[in-house]
Structures are given as structure tokens and as C-alpha cells.
Design a protein around this motif. Structure first.
Motif, PDB file in Angstrom:
ATOM      1  N   ARG A 259      12.210  11.917  29.094  1.00  0.00           N
ATOM      2  CA  ARG A 259      13.412  12.752  29.119  1.00  0.00           C
ATOM      3  C   ARG A 259      14.086  12.807  30.494  1.00  0.00           C
ATOM      4  N   SER A 260      13.481  12.194  31.519  1.00  0.00           N
ATOM      5  CA  SER A 260      13.990  12.318  32.883  1.00  0.00           C
ATOM      6  C   SER A 260      14.481  10.969  33.399  1.00  0.00           C
ATOM      7  N   GLU A 261      15.112  11.011  34.560  1.00  0.00           N
ATOM      8  CA  GLU A 261      15.542   9.789  35.211  1.00  0.00           C
ATOM      9  C   GLU A 261      14.340   9.044  35.774  1.00  0.00           C
ATOM     10  N   VAL A 262      14.572   7.818  36.216  1.00  0.00           N
ATOM     11  CA  VAL A 262      13.499   7.019  36.793  1.00  0.00           C
ATOM     12  C   VAL A 262      12.971   7.720  38.046  1.00  0.00           C
ATOM     13  N   PRO A 263      11.651   7.862  38.183  1.00  0.00           N
ATOM     14  CA  PRO A 263      11.122   8.508  39.396  1.00  0.00           C
ATOM     15  C   PRO A 263      11.508   7.716  40.642  1.00  0.00           C
ATOM     16  N   CYS A 264      11.787   8.434  41.709  1.00  0.00           N
ATOM     17  CA  CYS A 264      12.218   7.802  42.958  1.00  0.00           C
ATOM     18  C   CYS A 264      11.466   8.436  44.109  1.00  0.00           C
ATOM     19  N   TRP A 265      10.788   7.596  44.891  1.00  0.00           N
ATOM     20  CA  TRP A 265      10.077   8.083  46.069  1.00  0.00           C
ATOM     21  C   TRP A 265      10.865   7.768  47.340  1.00  0.00           C
ATOM     22  N   GLU A 266      10.382   8.220  48.470  1.00  0.00           N
ATOM     23  CA  GLU A 266      11.104   8.103  49.733  1.00  0.00           C
ATOM     24  C   GLU A 266      11.426   6.639  50.075  1.00  0.00           C
ATOM     25  N   THR A 267      12.615   6.459  50.646  1.00  0.00           N
ATOM     26  CA  THR A 267      13.041   5.150  51.130  1.00  0.00           C
ATOM     27  C   THR A 267      13.736   5.331  52.475  1.00  0.00           C
ATOM     28  N   ASP A 268      13.365   4.522  53.449  1.00  0.00           N
ATOM     29  CA  ASP A 268      14.037   4.537  54.757  1.00  0.00           C
ATOM     30  C   ASP A 268      13.794   3.185  55.428  1.00  0.00           C
ATOM     31  N   ILE A 269      14.590   2.198  55.029  1.00  0.00           N
ATOM     32  CA  ILE A 269      14.382   0.828  55.511  1.00  0.00           C
ATOM     33  C   ILE A 269      14.608   0.723  57.006  1.00  0.00           C
ATOM     34  N   ALA A 270      15.420   1.619  57.575  1.00  0.00           N
ATOM     35  CA  ALA A 270      15.710   1.558  59.007  1.00  0.00           C
ATOM     36  C   ALA A 270      14.457   1.725  59.860  1.00  0.00           C
ATOM     37  N   LEU A 271      13.382   2.289  59.277  1.00  0.00           N
ATOM     38  CA  LEU A 271      12.137   2.461  60.025  1.00  0.00           C
ATOM     39  C   LEU A 271      11.321   1.179  60.101  1.00  0.00           C
ATOM     40  N   LEU A 272      11.818   0.114  59.467  1.00  0.00           N
ATOM     41  CA  LEU A 272      11.173  -1.204  59.517  1.00  0.00           C
ATOM     42  C   LEU A 272       9.739  -1.132  58.994  1.00  0.00           C
ATOM     43  N   SER A 273       8.755  -1.603  59.765  1.00  0.00           N
ATOM     44  CA  SER A 273       7.384  -1.643  59.257  1.00  0.00           C
ATOM     45  C   SER A 273       6.779  -0.264  59.088  1.00  0.00           C
ATOM     46  N   ARG A 274       7.392   0.749  59.681  1.00  0.00           N
ATOM     47  CA  ARG A 274       6.885   2.119  59.529  1.00  0.00           C
ATOM     48  C   ARG A 274       7.595   2.873  58.413  1.00  0.00           C
ATOM     49  N   ALA A 275       8.381   2.165  57.627  1.00  0.00           N
ATOM     50  CA  ALA A 275       9.099   2.790  56.515  1.00  0.00           C
ATOM     51  C   ALA A 275       8.116   3.217  55.427  1.00  0.00           C
ATOM     52  N   PRO A 276       8.421   4.306  54.713  1.00  0.00           N
ATOM     53  CA  PRO A 276       7.539   4.718  53.607  1.00  0.00           C
ATOM     54  C   PRO A 276       7.516   3.650  52.518  1.00  0.00           C
ATOM     55  N   ALA A 277       6.339   3.390  52.001  1.00  0.00           N
ATOM     56  CA  ALA A 277       6.171   2.352  50.978  1.00  0.00           C
ATOM     57  C   ALA A 277       5.156   2.843  49.952  1.00  0.00           C
ATOM     58  N   PRO A 278       5.263   2.375  48.708  1.00  0.00           N
ATOM     59  CA  PRO A 278       4.345   2.849  47.656  1.00  0.00           C
ATOM     60  C   PRO A 278       2.922   2.379  47.892  1.00  0.00           C
ATOM     61  N   ALA A 279       1.977   3.228  47.520  1.00  0.00           N
ATOM     62  CA  ALA A 279       0.567   2.883  47.659  1.00  0.00           C
ATOM     63  C   ALA A 279       0.139   2.036  46.459  1.00  0.00           C
ATOM     64  N   VAL A 280      -0.474   0.913  46.729  1.00  0.00           N
ATOM     65  CA  VAL A 280      -0.860  -0.017  45.662  1.00  0.00           C
ATOM     66  C   VAL A 280      -1.822   0.647  44.694  1.00  0.00           C
ATOM     67  N   PHE A 281      -2.852   1.334  45.250  1.00  0.00           N
ATOM     68  CA  PHE A 281      -3.904   1.830  44.363  1.00  0.00           C
ATOM     69  C   PHE A 281      -3.397   2.938  43.450  1.00  0.00           C
ATOM     70  N   TYR A 282      -2.425   3.727  43.892  1.00  0.00           N
ATOM     71  CA  TYR A 282      -1.884   4.784  43.027  1.00  0.00           C
ATOM     72  C   TYR A 282      -1.290   4.170  41.764  1.00  0.00           C
ATOM     73  N   HIS A 283      -0.433   3.175  41.921  1.00  0.00           N
ATOM     74  CA  HIS A 283       0.240   2.589  40.765  1.00  0.00           C
ATOM     75  C   HIS A 283      -0.727   1.767  39.916  1.00  0.00           C
ATOM     76  N   ARG A 284      -1.691   1.111  40.538  1.00  0.00           N
ATOM     77  CA  ARG A 284      -2.676   0.381  39.751  1.00  0.00           C
ATOM     78  C   ARG A 284      -3.519   1.334  38.913  1.00  0.00           C
ATOM     79  N   GLN A 285      -3.920   2.463  39.492  1.00  0.00           N
ATOM     80  CA  GLN A 285      -4.718   3.433  38.742  1.00  0.00           C
ATOM     81  C   GLN A 285      -3.908   4.055  37.607  1.00  0.00           C
ATOM     82  N   LEU A 286      -2.671   4.478  37.921  1.00  0.00           N
ATOM     83  CA  LEU A 286      -1.841   5.119  36.905  1.00  0.00           C
ATOM     84  C   LEU A 286      -1.508   4.155  35.773  1.00  0.00           C
ATOM     85  N   GLN A 287      -1.065   2.954  36.129  1.00  0.00           N
ATOM     86  CA  GLN A 287      -0.706   1.986  35.088  1.00  0.00           C
ATOM     87  C   GLN A 287      -1.930   1.489  34.339  1.00  0.00           C
TER      88      GLN A 287
END
Length: 551
Positions: A259-287
Motif C-alpha cells: 500500500r506504500s511507495e517504494v522504500p527509500c534510504w539515505e542518498t548523498d553521492i557528494a560524499l563519495l566513498s563515505r556516502a551512505p550505502a545499503p548493507a548487503v547482509f540486511y537485504h540478503r537476510q530479508l529477501q
């Protein structure tokens, strides 16, 4: 008070003198016995006088200097005396003996002078190295910068800087939306944490690895997805008990996502390698958990409920597919493997899934993600002052205040190597040439002094190899869905003819064939897949699959 202090100092100096004499007398014993009988008392007396003279001045550096000179002198004289006792010494030997002793004494006397000039020589050498690195970096930057810029313009239509700014405009800084926040609350109740690194949650245990004591999907789900048949084994009792205990939480999760929109987590590409990115194990466990639920529902014949769970799985994975980072695309690809594994077992799958798992869309998103990743690595090296791990052992220099020209050069060479790799990916036929062979060919053609090489082509070509492996399973899934659709929609017995033209989009030479076995099953098989693909992924690329001829 002064008299008492003076007495204490004198007593201490006397103890030092006695101890020094005792140590010296012990060291003298390294000389031959005849030599000690003649000179020992004289040597000890001489040392006592020298030591007392230095102690009278209350100068600890002079005492230490005396000891360093004494030890070296004793060592040299002992060696000479032992040699002398072995054979008679001629005039030349005696001259050498006293020259050696004199040299040792002069070394001790002028050791500080030698150390000073040695230090100056080292500093001068370091300065020369830095200046040479600056000059070399400047020349290399002048040689490479414009050609690399032009190469990226030809490939992307923009300079690297223009390309990066365009991505920043397309993907501005965003925060977590309400769907993602509620999804996190539900997943913590399921025992799954950390959708983004460096964030803490209520009830989280620091060393927690997931509801099934793993950072990956349950092993049962992986084993079922690799089975070359439609059959689904009964899940272990532990997994069935978990699904039963968390039925309400899972249904709430599916309802939220539906019933909701697509979930969206933090994004800030300007931080380059320190930008927030999704954790692999979270999505592997959930899926993996959702895939487990789909398999159990399918096994029990609950087709409609299984499709609801599958739609929720896809909508959550869209949060990864829509992100531009290379890591997000790699995580999404690993999630697709779980989804297609469940799809192969299901009946009456909606037609939209044929489009969702299409090869072309995945290739394009991977190209864009790798281009952005090259930009991020280059800018991270060139424009950010944070320490980096440099190639070829240049860590100390490249992370120092004098390392800016080298960092800029590495940034340019990262773009150069990445452009070569992406050009190979776009133009080479990997049905003939394996990505590993391309890596070796590029490695031979590049200079060993190119500092940006290790950041460039190897990761992207290996990622492309993983993509082709995954797309093989995706294409298998598409053919299975095509066969099931033909089987269920045909009214006549000649429905297998609809399976005769199943071409492969992976390689022109590859094709899918089928046959009806005596037991009534349909056996699908892919012929002429690249040899390297079969060798590198023998367990994970199923080339034969059997499904029932009738529902």
C-alpha cells in the motif's frame, strides 16, 4: 639540607663508579690471558680515572659517551690480541692494529658529527625523492589529463566532471522515507538489523548475525533454488516454526509494502566513498526470508499468497535498482538470484516478470553504476584529504602533505584504466573471450608504473563476469516461465511446438532446446554457452531443468 643532598649525590656517584669498574673488569676478560696478566690492572686504573673525571662533572651524556667508546675499543683490541697470539706479528700487523684502534677511537669521538651528516644526507635524499615525484607527477598529468578527458567525452558525452555533476542533479541528497522507516521497525521484529551502516536500533545486539545465525539467506532457500526440478522439499522444522511465530509480522510487512511507495534510504553521492550505502547482509537476510515464505506457500499450493510475497520482494528490491551506486547494483543482483530461484518453482506467474528480469535493463544499469564508481574513486583520490591505501607501497608519500600531485595523477589514471575496462565491456564479445582473459590482456598492455591500474579494470570485469553468470540463471527462469505459460494456455496436444523457438539473448551461438521425456516431464537445456562460464561457475549455472508436462 644542602649537606645531606650533597652526601646523597656523592654516595650515588661512588656506587656508579664501583659498578662501572666491576663491569669493565668483567669485559676486560675477553682479552687473552697473557695480555690480561700484563695490562689488566693498568687498564682498569685508567678506566677508573676516566670515569671519575666524567662523574666529577656530573654529566650523564659524557658517561654514556665514555662507555660507547670503551666497548668499541675493548672489542677491537681483544680481536687484535687474539689474532696476535695465534702467530707472530710483523711490523705491518702492528701498524694495522694501532690504525684500527685509532680508527675506532676517532669514530667514537666524531660519531655525533657522522650522525649529523648522515641525517642531513637522509633528509636530502627524502627531499630529492619528493621533488622527483612532483616533477614526474606533473609530467604524467600533462601527458594524460586531456586524452583521458576526451576519451570520457566520447564514451559518455560529458567530461568526468560534467558527468559527475549530472549524476548529482539526477540523484540529489535524500533522507529515509516513511516506508523505509516502518519497514525497519518490522524487520527488527523479524530479527534483521542494519539496512544502512553506522545506525543503531532499539534492541539491537552488536554481534547479531540474523534470525537464522547467518548473514546470508537460509541455506535451505539456496539449495532449493539450485535444484534442477520444480519439486520443493519440506523446509526444516526450525524454519517452519519461525514462519509460524512471525506470520503476523510478515503479513504486516507485505501489507505495508503493497500500500506504500517504494522504500527509500539515505542518498548523498557528494560524499563519495563515505556516502551512505545499503548493507548487503540486511537485504540478503530479508529477501532470503521472503523467498523462504514463497517456497513454503508454493509447496502448500497457496499460489495467490505466494504472489503477494513475490510482489513485496520486488518492490523492496526496487529501492536498490533505483540507486546509482555500484554496490547497490551488486546487492540488487544478488537479490535477483533469490527471486528467480523462487520464480522457477511457482505456477501462474504474471507476464510482467518476463520484462522485470530482462537482460538489457540490467546491463544498462551496470554500465551506469560502473561509470559513476570510476568517477567516485577518481575524485576520492584526487580531491579528498582523507588517507587512502595507495598502490605500489606509496602510502607514506601519497598521504603526506606533499602527496597531492601523486593523488591527482592516481585519480587521472583511475579514470584511464576504468575507461579501458568499460570500453572492453561495451565492445567485446564475451561469448568468445572471458572477462578474466580481458583482465590479463589489459594488464599486459598497461605500464607497471600506472598507479591507477589496481582501481580500474579488474573489479569491473569481474563484476561483469558475475552479471553474465546471474543472467544465465535469469534466462533459464524466463524459459521456464515461457514453458509453463505454453503448457497452461494451450488447448491442443501440440503445445510443445510453442517451445521450438527459444533463442538465447546471452550469446548468438547459444540456444535453448526441449524434449518430452518418457515420464511426461519437459527437459529444458541450453546449448553452446561459453566454455569459461561453465568452467568458472559449474555449480551455480544450471544448464538443464525438468518441469512437469501437466499442472
Amino acid at each position: 639540607m644542602l649537606e645531606v643532598a650533597g652526601d646523597c649525590v656523592m654516595a650515588l656517584l661512588e656506587k656508579i663508579l664501583v659498578s662501572s669498574e666491576r663491569v669493565y673488569r668483567w669485559l676486560v676478560k675477553i682479552h687473552p690471558k697473557e695480555f690480561r696478566a700484563e695490562y689488566e690492572n693498568e687498564m682498569v686504573q685508567n678506566f677508573r680515572d676516566l670515569c671519575r673525571e666524567q662523574l666529577d662533572r656530573v654529566s650523564s651524556p659524557r658517561v654514556l659517551g665514555l662507555w660507547s667508546q670503551t666497548v668499541l675499543d675493548l672489542t677491537a683490541s681483544a680481536a687484535i690480541e687474539h689474532l696476535r697470539r695465534r702467530k707472530p706479528m710483523n711490523t705491518l700487523d702492528q701498524d694495522l692494529r694501532w690504525d684500527l684502534r685509532y680508527g675506532v677511537q676517532m669514530f667514537c669521538k666524531h660519531s655525533l658529527w657522522l650522525l649529523k651528516y648522515a641525517a642531513l644526507a637522509l633528509i636530502g635524499g627524502a627531499v630529492a625523492i619528493v621533488l622527483a615525484a612532483w616533477i614526474w607527477s606533473g609530467v604524467r598529468i600533462w601527458q594524460k589529463e586531456k586524452p583521458v578527458q576526451q576519451a570520457w567525452v566520447e564514451m559518455t558525452g560529458k567530461t568526468p566532471e560534467g558527468y559527475f555533476q549530472t549524476i548529482l542533479q539526477q540523484f540529489p541528497k535524500t533522507g529515509m522515507n516513511e516506508t523505509a522507516r516502518q519497514l525497519e521497525e518490522l524487520t527488527t521484529r523479524l530479527g534483521i538489523f542494519n539496512p544502512m551502516p553506522n545506525r543503531l536500533y532499539d534492541g539491537q545486539r552488536k554481534n547479531f548475525v540474523g534470525p537464522f545465525d547467518t548473514l546470508d539467506a537460509p541455506a535451505y532457500v539456496v539449495s532449493q533454488s539450485r535444484k534442477p526440478t520444480d519439486d520443493i522439499d519440506e523446509a526444516p522444522a526450525k524454519l517452519q516454526e519461525y514462519l509460524k511465530n512471525h506470520r503476523a509480522d510478515l503479513d504486516a510487512l507485505y501489507s505495508l509494502v503493497q500500500r506504500s511507495e517504494v522504500p527509500c534510504w539515505e542518498t548523498d553521492i557528494a560524499l563519495l566513498s563515505r556516502a551512505p550505502a545499503p548493507a548487503v547482509f540486511y537485504h540478503r537476510q530479508l529477501q532470503g526470508l521472503i523467498a523462504l515464505d514463497i517456497l513454503e506457500k508454493t509447496r502448500k499450493g497457496e499460489t495467490a499468497s505466494a504472489q503477494v510475497a513475490l510482489e513485496a520482494s520486488w518492490k523492496i528490491s526496487q529501492s536498490l535498482r533505483e540507486r546509482p551506486e555500484f554496490l547497490s547494483q551488486m546487492v540488487a543482483l544478488s537479490v535477483l538470484d533469490l527471486q528467480t530461484g523462487a520464480l522457477r518453482k511457482m505456477e501462474h506467474v504474471p507476464d510482467i516478470w518476463q520484462k522485470r528480469i530482462g537482460l538489457a535493463a540490467w546491463q544498462e544499469s551496470f554500465w551506469r553504476a560502473m561509470e559513476l564508481d570510476a568517477m567516485v574513486n577518481s575524485r576520492d583520490m584526487s580531491h579528498v584529504g582523507a588517507p587512502v591505501r595507495s598502490p605500489r607501497g606509496f602510502d607514506l608519500l601519497i598521504n603526506s602533505p606533499f602527496g597531492k600531485p601523486l593523488r591527482r595523477l592516481v585519480g587521472i589514471e583511475i579514470l584511464e584504466a576504468s575507461h579501458e575496462a568499460l570500453s572492453v565491456i561495451r565492445t567485446r564479445n564475451f561469448c568468445v573471450l572471458s572477462p578474466q582473459s580481458a583482465v590479463e590482456q589489459l594488464g599486459e598492455s598497461r605500464s607497471t608504473w600506472s598507479l591507477g591500474t589496481q582501481y580500474g579494470y579488474t573489479n569491473y570485469l569481474r563484476a561483469w563476469s558475475a552479471l553474465m553468470e546471474a543472467m544465465t540463471r535469469v534466462e533459464l527462469t524466463a524459459k521456464i516461465l515461457q514453458a509453463k505459460e505454453a503448457r497452461s494456455s494451450a488447448t491442443a496436444r501440440d503445445w510443445p511446438k510453442q517451445l521450438e523457438a527459444m533463442k538465447s539473448v546471452l550469446c548468438p551461438e547459444a540456444k535453448w532446446v526441449h524434449e518430452i521425456t518418457p515420464d511426461g516431464s519437459i527437459k529444458l537445456q541450453c546449448l553452446n554457452l561459453p566454455e569459461w562460464l561453465r568452467k568458472e561457475f559449474p555449480q551455480s549455472v544450471p544448464l538443464i531443468y525438468s518441469l512437469r508436462a501437466k499442472n
